[in-house]
Design an enzyme around this catalytic site. Structure first.
Site, PDB file in Angstrom:
ATOM      1  N   PRO A 177      19.605  28.669  22.563  1.00 36.80           N
ATOM      2  CA  PRO A 177      20.792  27.994  22.151  1.00 36.80           C
ATOM      3  C   PRO A 177      22.079  28.515  21.820  1.00 36.80           C
ATOM      4  CG  PRO A 177      19.178  27.991  20.234  1.00 36.80           C
ATOM      5  CD  PRO A 177      18.637  28.895  21.556  1.00 36.80           C
TER       6      PRO A 177
ATOM      7  N   ALA B  35      25.962  27.942  20.646  1.00 44.39           N
ATOM      8  CA  ALA B  35      27.185  27.076  20.168  1.00 44.39           C
ATOM      9  C   ALA B  35      28.136  27.131  21.051  1.00 44.39           C
ATOM     10  CB  ALA B  35      27.537  27.260  18.772  1.00 44.39           C
TER      11      ALA B  35
ATOM     12  N   GLN C  28      18.742  20.989  19.449  1.00 48.65           N
ATOM     13  CA  GLN C  28      18.628  21.909  18.040  1.00 48.65           C
ATOM     14  C   GLN C  28      19.593  21.227  16.966  1.00 48.65           C
ATOM     15  OE1 GLN C  28      20.493  25.685  17.199  1.00 48.65           O
ATOM     16  NE2 GLN C  28      18.536  26.490  17.052  1.00 48.65           N
TER      17      GLN C  28
ATOM     18  N   CYS D 257      20.815  30.554  11.704  1.00 53.73           N
ATOM     19  CA  CYS D 257      22.082  30.924  11.731  1.00 53.73           C
ATOM     20  C   CYS D 257      22.911  31.582  10.498  1.00 53.73           C
ATOM     21  CB  CYS D 257      23.249  29.247  11.788  1.00 53.73           C
ATOM     22  SG  CYS D 257      24.884  29.238  11.898  1.00 53.73           S
TER      23      CYS D 257
ATOM     24  N   HIS E 261      14.605  35.365  16.282  1.00 51.97           N
ATOM     25  CA  HIS E 261      15.582  36.436  16.858  1.00 51.97           C
ATOM     26  C   HIS E 261      15.146  37.758  15.927  1.00 51.97           C
ATOM     27  CE1 HIS E 261      20.147  37.452  16.733  1.00 51.97           C
ATOM     28  NE2 HIS E 261      19.281  38.452  17.202  1.00 51.97           N
TER      29      HIS E 261
ATOM     30  N   ASN F  95      12.915  36.714  20.953  1.00 49.92           N
ATOM     31  CA  ASN F  95      14.481  36.708  21.155  1.00 49.92           C
ATOM     32  C   ASN F  95      15.093  37.846  20.715  1.00 49.92           C
ATOM     33  OD1 ASN F  95      16.865  35.336  19.888  1.00 49.92           O
ATOM     34  ND2 ASN F  95      16.999  35.514  21.861  1.00 49.92           N
ATOM     35  N   GLY F  96      16.277  38.556  21.485  1.00 52.64           N
ATOM     36  CA  GLY F  96      16.970  39.741  20.774  1.00 52.64           C
ATOM     37  C   GLY F  96      17.185  40.643  21.721  1.00 52.64           C
TER      38      GLY F  96
ATOM     39  N   ALA G  30      19.642  34.961  25.564  1.00 47.89           N
ATOM     40  CA  ALA G  30      21.189  34.245  25.199  1.00 47.89           C
ATOM     41  C   ALA G  30      22.308  34.809  25.937  1.00 47.89           C
ATOM     42  CB  ALA G  30      21.283  34.235  23.703  1.00 47.89           C
ATOM     43  N   ARG G  31      22.818  35.838  25.620  1.00 46.41           N
ATOM     44  CA  ARG G  31      24.064  36.415  26.048  1.00 46.41           C
ATOM     45  C   ARG G  31      23.889  37.103  27.244  1.00 46.41           C
ATOM     46  NH1 ARG G  31      24.867  40.358  20.997  1.00 46.41           N
ATOM     47  NH2 ARG G  31      22.543  40.149  21.133  1.00 46.41           N
TER      48      ARG G  31
HETATM   49  C1  LIG Z   1      27.904  32.551  21.215  1.00 47.21           C
HETATM   50  C2  LIG Z   1      26.664  32.304  20.451  1.00 47.21           C
HETATM   51  C3  LIG Z   1      26.393  31.162  19.787  1.00 47.21           C
HETATM   52  C4  LIG Z   1      25.061  31.108  19.590  1.00 47.21           C
HETATM   53  N1  LIG Z   1      24.643  29.931  18.787  1.00 47.21           N
HETATM   54  C5  LIG Z   1      23.456  29.711  18.697  1.00 47.21           C
HETATM   55  C6  LIG Z   1      23.014  28.366  18.192  1.00 47.21           C
HETATM   56  O1  LIG Z   1      23.758  27.303  18.312  1.00 47.21           O
HETATM   57  N2  LIG Z   1      21.831  28.100  17.642  1.00 47.21           N
HETATM   58  C7  LIG Z   1      20.922  29.081  17.688  1.00 47.21           C
HETATM   59  O2  LIG Z   1      19.632  29.021  17.030  1.00 47.21           O
HETATM   60  N3  LIG Z   1      21.141  30.395  17.757  1.00 47.21           N
HETATM   61  C8  LIG Z   1      22.351  30.735  18.329  1.00 47.21           C
HETATM   62  N4  LIG Z   1      23.015  32.107  18.921  1.00 47.21           N
HETATM   63  C9  LIG Z   1      21.754  33.053  18.767  1.00 47.21           C
HETATM   64  C10 LIG Z   1      21.049  33.001  20.268  1.00 47.21           C
HETATM   65  O3  LIG Z   1      20.508  31.971  20.422  1.00 47.21           O
HETATM   66  C11 LIG Z   1      20.217  34.243  20.158  1.00 47.21           C
HETATM   67  O4  LIG Z   1      19.302  34.261  18.999  1.00 47.21           O
HETATM   68  C12 LIG Z   1      20.866  35.593  19.628  1.00 47.21           C
HETATM   69  O5  LIG Z   1      22.198  35.774  20.570  1.00 47.21           O
HETATM   70  C13 LIG Z   1      20.031  36.794  20.149  1.00 47.21           C
HETATM   71  O6  LIG Z   1      19.615  36.614  21.663  1.00 47.21           O
HETATM   72  P1  LIG Z   1      20.418  37.669  22.630  1.00 47.21           P
HETATM   73  O7  LIG Z   1      20.595  38.966  22.388  1.00 47.21           O
HETATM   74  O8  LIG Z   1      19.706  37.256  23.970  1.00 47.21           O
HETATM   75  O9  LIG Z   1      21.731  37.055  22.779  1.00 47.21           O
HETATM   76  C14 LIG Z   1      23.976  32.243  19.463  1.00 47.21           C
HETATM   77  C15 LIG Z   1      24.405  33.325  19.942  1.00 47.21           C
HETATM   78  C16 LIG Z   1      25.704  33.600  20.326  1.00 47.21           C
HETATM   79  C17 LIG Z   1      26.157  34.773  20.965  1.00 47.21           C
END
Ligand SMILES: Cc1cc2nc3c(=O)[nH]c(=O)nc-3n(C[C@H](O)[C@H](O)[C@H](O)COP(=O)(O)O)c2cc1C
Length: 364
Positions: A40, A42, A94, A124, A193, A224-225, A248-249
């Site tokens: 997810p 935002a 979510q 969050c 995460h 995740n992470g 995510a990213r």
């Molecule tokens: C711009 C942005 C918005 C995010 N919004 C949410 C969200 O709405 N809900 C959530 O559980 N995690 C949110 N996350 C966290 C990601 O789901 C993920 O846990 C975190 O970025 C680590 O994963 P990654 O290294 O693959 O980015 C957000 C992350 C980013 C960068």
């Protein structure tokens, strides 16, 4: 909803060949197309981006976080966020909030929009959310969790999952305790995460900690992470004890990350078969989904501009194109610049510097 124009035979063939490596999985009661789930985000994981990522190999997706209070007040913009596209097959919604009654009431409404599962945001780190007791603050008040999970489950039929962090801070790494509570309260799986709330997005995700949780787990775990590139994802897939992984990213700078991670031999070569022309097809499809999802041209433009710029990361002259794109005031102008840019790339490879910090704030 109109069907999007099919991808060209060349791109379709590439996509299908990667998808042939996908193995369907089951997490609790839910079937997913493969082990790689879009996390997810935002402001990003709305209908257009989720559908696009499912088209491009994501095994499942999760919406951005949605406020239980916004839902319960009947806020029109919040209710809009609950909508699901007929093409989405593996999407969860979510929710975030803090008290059991509001979350349970909102869960019933959210379920009526047809998601495959509901998820609770317990990761969050943002002050506005945690100061009220939501997001990662839920990890501090463990005694409230079982009653909250049970109350929500009593109002819904689809499975309920949670997304957590490793703990609030380095002195309270209580993910294991929360996973046990989740298991005893009928939660379907836990996504984690690998950072604490205090860390926000600094340092590295603690994969040793995540893998240790896999050792005697009683419930599926999604790790995740920092899974930023296909090579890293594929390597983790091969050695992880997790039942699935969330990205995510990584999907923002490489929309093909799900596909490219599915084939370990390909991922290890660290070269991409996807050309500038393939990116342009993907952007046209994104444009299609944005245009049918958002009524206002401004919203379409805002969504397109940021994704076009992220998708270009690592390609030659991306910075110059970014300047032009952000100066555009209409969708047509934005699409023209994207077309000229991506079609001029030919077979250029992307070279992303993964050591550079990219998006160091978010809601989970
Ligand atoms: C711009 C942005 C918005 C995010 N919004 C949410 C969200 O709405 N809900 C959530 O559980 N995690 C949110 N996350 C966290 C990601 O789901 C993920 O846990 C975190 O970025 C680590 O994963 P990654 O290294 O693959 O980015 C957000 C992350 C980013 C960068």
């Amino acid at each position: 909803m109109n069907h999007p124009r099919p991808f060209s035979p060349e791109l379709s063939q590439k996509i299908e060949s990667f998808k042939s490596h996908a193995k369907p999985i089951k997490l609790g009661r839910i079937d997913f197309d493969n082990k790689l789930i879009l996390a997810p985000m935002a402001g990003i994981c709305n209908i257009p981006f989720r559908v696009l990522m499912e088209d491009l190999g994501a095994g499942g997706t999760v919406s951005e976080l949605i406020s239980c209070h916004g839902i319960n007040y009947g806020n029109a913009r919040t209710l809009d966020m609950l909508k699901i596209h007929p093409r989405e097959r593996n999407v969860g919604i979510q929710l975030f909030g803090e008290d059991a009654d509001s979350m349970a009431k909102a869960a019933e409404v959210a379920e009526s929009y047809g998601p495959k599962f509901l998820d609770i945001n317990m990761g969050c780190p943002v002050t506005k959310v945690v100061s009220k007791g939501g997001g990662s603050a839920m990890m501090k008040e463990v005694q409230k969790l079982a009653p909250l999970f049970e109350k929500m489950r009593s109002r819904m039929k689809v499975p309920l999952s949670i997304k957590i962090r490793t703990g609030w801070d380095a002195n309270s790494l209580n993910a294991k305790e929360i996973i046990n509570i989740a298991h005893n309260s009928g939660i379907e799986w836990v996504a984690i995460h690998g950072r604490t709330r205090t860390q926000q997005y600094t340092g590295l995700a603690n994969w040793e900690f995540i893998e240790a949780l896999n050792e005697d787990k009683k419930i599926p775990l999604i790790g995740n992470g920092d899974l930023h590139h296909p090579y890293g994802v594929s390597e983790r897939l091969q050695k992880t004890g997790c039942d699935a992984l969330m990205i995510a990213r990584g999907a923002l700078r490489n929309p093909f990350i799900f596909l490219e991670s599915l084939d370990p031999t390909y991922a290890s070569q660290k070269r991409s078969v996807f050309s500038g022309a393939d990116y342009w097809e993907v952007i046209q499809r994104l444009h299609h989904y944005c245009s049918e999802s958002f009524d206002e041209e401004r919203t379409v433009l805002v969504q397109l501009r940021k994704l076009v710029v992220w998708f270009a990361a690592g390609f030659p002259h991306a910075a110059a194109m970014r300047g032009q794109i952000f100066a555009t005031q209409t969708v047509d102008e934005c699409m023209k610049i994207a077309e000229d840019y991506f079609l001029s790339l030919g077979g250029s490879q992307k070279f992303i510097n993964y050591d550079e910090v990219f998006m160091s704030s978010g809601h989970g």
